[in-house]
Design a protein around this motif. Sequence first.
Motif, mmCIF file in Angstrom:
data_model
loop_
_atom_site.group_PDB
_atom_site.id
_atom_site.type_symbol
_atom_site.label_atom_id
_atom_site.label_comp_id
_atom_site.label_asym_id
_atom_site.label_seq_id
_atom_site.Cartn_x
_atom_site.Cartn_y
_atom_site.Cartn_z
ATOM 1 N N SER A 28 39.543 8.548 64.169
ATOM 2 C CA SER A 28 39.694 7.895 65.472
ATOM 3 C C SER A 28 39.466 6.401 65.325
ATOM 4 O O SER A 28 38.537 5.982 64.639
ATOM 5 C CB SER A 28 38.687 8.460 66.467
ATOM 6 N N THR A 29 40.326 5.631 65.965
ATOM 7 C CA THR A 29 40.201 4.177 65.935
ATOM 8 C C THR A 29 40.319 3.630 67.348
ATOM 9 O O THR A 29 40.953 4.246 68.221
ATOM 10 C CB THR A 29 41.277 3.531 65.050
ATOM 11 N N TYR A 30 39.712 2.476 67.562
ATOM 12 C CA TYR A 30 39.676 1.851 68.881
ATOM 13 C C TYR A 30 39.867 0.351 68.691
ATOM 14 O O TYR A 30 39.378 -0.225 67.724
ATOM 15 C CB TYR A 30 38.333 2.126 69.557
ATOM 16 N N TYR A 31 40.562 -0.267 69.645
ATOM 17 C CA TYR A 31 40.871 -1.685 69.530
ATOM 18 C C TYR A 31 40.669 -2.396 70.860
ATOM 19 O O TYR A 31 40.904 -1.830 71.937
ATOM 20 C CB TYR A 31 42.313 -1.887 69.087
ATOM 21 N N ALA A 32 40.275 -3.647 70.763
ATOM 22 C CA ALA A 32 40.305 -4.512 71.933
ATOM 23 C C ALA A 32 41.763 -4.773 72.299
ATOM 24 O O ALA A 32 42.632 -4.837 71.428
ATOM 25 C CB ALA A 32 39.595 -5.826 71.636
ATOM 26 N N ASP A 33 42.018 -4.938 73.578
ATOM 27 C CA ASP A 33 43.402 -5.173 74.017
ATOM 28 C C ASP A 33 44.004 -6.414 73.356
ATOM 29 O O ASP A 33 45.206 -6.463 73.097
ATOM 30 C CB ASP A 33 43.446 -5.326 75.540
ATOM 31 N N SER A 34 43.167 -7.401 73.090
ATOM 32 C CA SER A 34 43.656 -8.670 72.547
ATOM 33 C C SER A 34 44.193 -8.548 71.126
ATOM 34 O O SER A 34 44.921 -9.437 70.661
ATOM 35 C CB SER A 34 42.549 -9.722 72.589
ATOM 36 N N VAL A 35 43.831 -7.475 70.421
ATOM 37 C CA VAL A 35 44.265 -7.333 69.026
ATOM 38 C C VAL A 35 45.130 -6.101 68.799
ATOM 39 O O VAL A 35 45.660 -5.901 67.703
ATOM 40 C CB VAL A 35 43.068 -7.303 68.053
ATOM 41 N N LYS A 36 45.276 -5.279 69.827
ATOM 42 C CA LYS A 36 46.034 -4.036 69.693
ATOM 43 C C LYS A 36 47.461 -4.344 69.267
ATOM 44 O O LYS A 36 48.120 -5.214 69.820
ATOM 45 C CB LYS A 36 46.013 -3.294 71.029
ATOM 46 N N GLY A 37 47.923 -3.624 68.257
ATOM 47 C CA GLY A 37 49.265 -3.836 67.735
ATOM 48 C C GLY A 37 49.347 -4.880 66.645
ATOM 49 O O GLY A 37 50.372 -4.989 65.964
ATOM 50 N N ARG A 38 48.290 -5.656 66.464
ATOM 51 C CA ARG A 38 48.279 -6.696 65.418
ATOM 52 C C ARG A 38 47.247 -6.397 64.329
ATOM 53 O O ARG A 38 47.466 -6.727 63.165
ATOM 54 C CB ARG A 38 47.966 -8.062 66.036
ATOM 55 N N PHE A 39 46.128 -5.805 64.709
ATOM 56 C CA PHE A 39 45.044 -5.515 63.768
ATOM 57 C C PHE A 39 44.975 -4.016 63.514
ATOM 58 O O PHE A 39 45.252 -3.205 64.401
ATOM 59 C CB PHE A 39 43.701 -5.971 64.332
ATOM 60 N N THR A 40 44.557 -3.663 62.300
ATOM 61 C CA THR A 40 44.370 -2.264 61.936
ATOM 62 C C THR A 40 43.051 -2.097 61.202
ATOM 63 O O THR A 40 42.803 -2.779 60.200
ATOM 64 C CB THR A 40 45.514 -1.763 61.042
#
Length: 122
Positions: free
Chosen positions: A56-68
Amino acid sequence: VQLQASGGGLVQAGGSLRLSCAASGRTFSSYAMGWFRQAPGKEREFVAAISWSGGSTYYADSVKGRFTISRDNAKNTVYLQMNSLKPEDTAVYYCAAVLGIATPVTYDYDYWGQGTQVTVSS
């Protein structure tokens, strides 16, 4: 658990960097891991988190789609692949460990690395 972050540097906007966080101790796989960042004059903010298994992974909206975020439990290391970097991504990036579930809350984390500087020029 002791954490050592590395991989920061200076990159142009649109470029990429991969941060690494090496952990000591044989219980690394018991910890969920997170990446946070702090820009000058701002509070530390959540970037990404990953469960102990990596499932499971979680991202801040500001980096979603750019950071992994990813992890290799055999190497006691968590990574943050950062693509399409923007000047607003400039900050000191910290890795952190929490015994339990992954969380975006700074105060939930038990252990912190020393931070690595990421600077994105326009």
